[in-house]
Design an enzyme around this catalytic site. Structure first.
Site, PDB file in Angstrom:
ATOM      1  N   ARG A  64      38.649  51.208  14.365  1.00 31.64           N
ATOM      2  CA  ARG A  64      38.417  50.675  15.407  1.00 31.64           C
ATOM      3  C   ARG A  64      37.674  51.574  16.564  1.00 31.64           C
ATOM      4  NH1 ARG A  64      42.569  47.789  17.288  1.00 31.64           N
ATOM      5  NH2 ARG A  64      43.926  48.507  15.718  1.00 31.64           N
ATOM      6  N   ARG A  90      41.856  41.449  19.802  1.00 29.93           N
ATOM      7  CA  ARG A  90      41.719  42.984  19.426  1.00 29.93           C
ATOM      8  C   ARG A  90      42.176  44.061  20.187  1.00 29.93           C
ATOM      9  NH1 ARG A  90      40.681  42.405  13.913  1.00 29.93           N
ATOM     10  NH2 ARG A  90      39.114  40.909  13.707  1.00 29.93           N
ATOM     11  N   LEU A  92      41.720  47.246  22.164  1.00 33.08           N
ATOM     12  CA  LEU A  92      40.479  48.255  22.597  1.00 33.08           C
ATOM     13  C   LEU A  92      41.049  49.700  22.169  1.00 33.08           C
ATOM     14  CD1 LEU A  92      39.042  46.693  26.009  1.00 33.08           C
ATOM     15  CD2 LEU A  92      38.188  46.282  23.728  1.00 33.08           C
ATOM     16  N   ASN A 106      43.217  41.392  31.461  1.00 35.15           N
ATOM     17  CA  ASN A 106      43.347  40.468  30.082  1.00 35.15           C
ATOM     18  C   ASN A 106      44.226  39.464  30.642  1.00 35.15           C
ATOM     19  OD1 ASN A 106      43.892  39.869  27.589  1.00 35.15           O
ATOM     20  ND2 ASN A 106      45.621  41.107  27.438  1.00 35.15           N
ATOM     21  N   HIS A 108      47.050  36.575  29.443  1.00 36.16           N
ATOM     22  CA  HIS A 108      48.014  36.708  28.015  1.00 36.16           C
ATOM     23  C   HIS A 108      48.979  35.520  28.087  1.00 36.16           C
ATOM     24  CE1 HIS A 108      50.512  38.650  24.898  1.00 36.16           C
ATOM     25  NE2 HIS A 108      51.339  38.127  25.606  1.00 36.16           N
ATOM     26  N   SER A 135      50.442  35.285  32.174  1.00 31.87           N
ATOM     27  CA  SER A 135      50.040  36.509  32.919  1.00 31.87           C
ATOM     28  C   SER A 135      48.519  37.283  32.653  1.00 31.87           C
ATOM     29  CB  SER A 135      51.035  37.575  32.318  1.00 31.87           C
ATOM     30  OG  SER A 135      52.225  37.394  32.155  1.00 31.87           O
ATOM     31  N   ASP A 144      49.306  44.978  26.063  1.00 30.14           N
ATOM     32  CA  ASP A 144      50.027  44.127  27.114  1.00 30.14           C
ATOM     33  C   ASP A 144      50.766  44.758  28.039  1.00 30.14           C
ATOM     34  OD1 ASP A 144      48.128  41.925  26.131  1.00 30.14           O
ATOM     35  OD2 ASP A 144      49.717  41.415  24.484  1.00 30.14           O
TER      36      ASP A 144
END
Ligand code: GAR
Length: 215
Positions: A64, A90, A92, A106, A108, A135, A144
């Protein structure tokens, strides 16, 4: 004008909505590049709008961290003011989050903190939830778990499956995302203030948009 990079993994329908919004000269942000972690279908939307794109295939890197280092290098070429994760499936690596924080947001498909992770819609159905939501958050090191910038409830209806429920959530996500990017661009929403630990900033994480008029 706020410059935005959008990262995707899938069909990019939320990306498409943001591209449509940014096509309006009155919208205060421009998408300068679209990136993906695979050969995502949604890259076609960037092409349709004449926006450059890049792919950093996750599977081609040994870790990663190695993937994240190349993603970071690609982003630095464009040096966007804001990075939008719009269906990037993915996590980060922390080095990338820290390099850009708090300028990564982000979207979601759940009413966080309920149902974080990669299967939010499936998890809401499996839990028998009566409602879920959408969200938009600031990305931090967790899954998240970052500060919530905007969210809205969406009902779960009898007979819903993962597809029907997700398709009902996505229009809400799009509206929230377009509005969050607009508010960041105007200065109405201050990501640094929204991300600061409690007690170090005013309670309301917004500041008025810059004005050229005087009282
Ligand atoms: C969106 O619902 C987005 O919130 C979700 O993937 C979908 C992408 O749809 N992201 C996550 O679940 C991240 N945890 P799209 O490719 O049609 O825009």
């Amino acid at each position: 004008m706020l410059t935005v990079a959008v990262l995707i993994s899938g069909t990019g329908s939320n990306l498409r909505a943001l591209l449509d919004a940014a096509d309006d000269p009155a919208y205060p942000a421009r998408i300068v590049v679209v990136g993906a972690d695979r050969d995502a279908d949604g890259l076609e939307h960037a092409e349709a709008f004449g926006i450059p794109s890049f792919t950093v295939p996750y599977a081609a890197y040994p870790s990663r961290e190695a993937w994240g280092a190349e993603l970071d290098a690609q982003l630095r070429v464009w040096n966007p003011d804001l990075i939008v994760l719009s269906g990037l499936m993915r996590l980060l690596p922390p080095a990338v989050v820290h390099a850009w924080a708090p300028r990564i947001v982000n979207t979601h498909p759940a009413y966080l903190p309920d149902f974080p992770g990669a299967h939010a819609v499936r998890d809401a159905l499996a839990a028998g939830a009566q409602q879920t939501g959408a969200s938009v958050i600031v990305v931090d090191d967790g899954v998240d778990s970052g500060p919530i910038l905007a969210q809205e409830r969406v009902p779960v209806l009898p007979g819903d499956d993962e597809h029907t429920l997700h398709e009902r959530i996505k229009p809400v996500e799009r509206r929230l995302l377009i509005d969050v990017v607009r508010r960041v661009a105007t200065g109405e929403l201050d990501l640094a203030a929204a991300s600061a630990p409690a007690g170090t900033t005013p309670d309301v994480p917004v500041r008025p948009a810059a004005s050229t008029t005087h009282p």
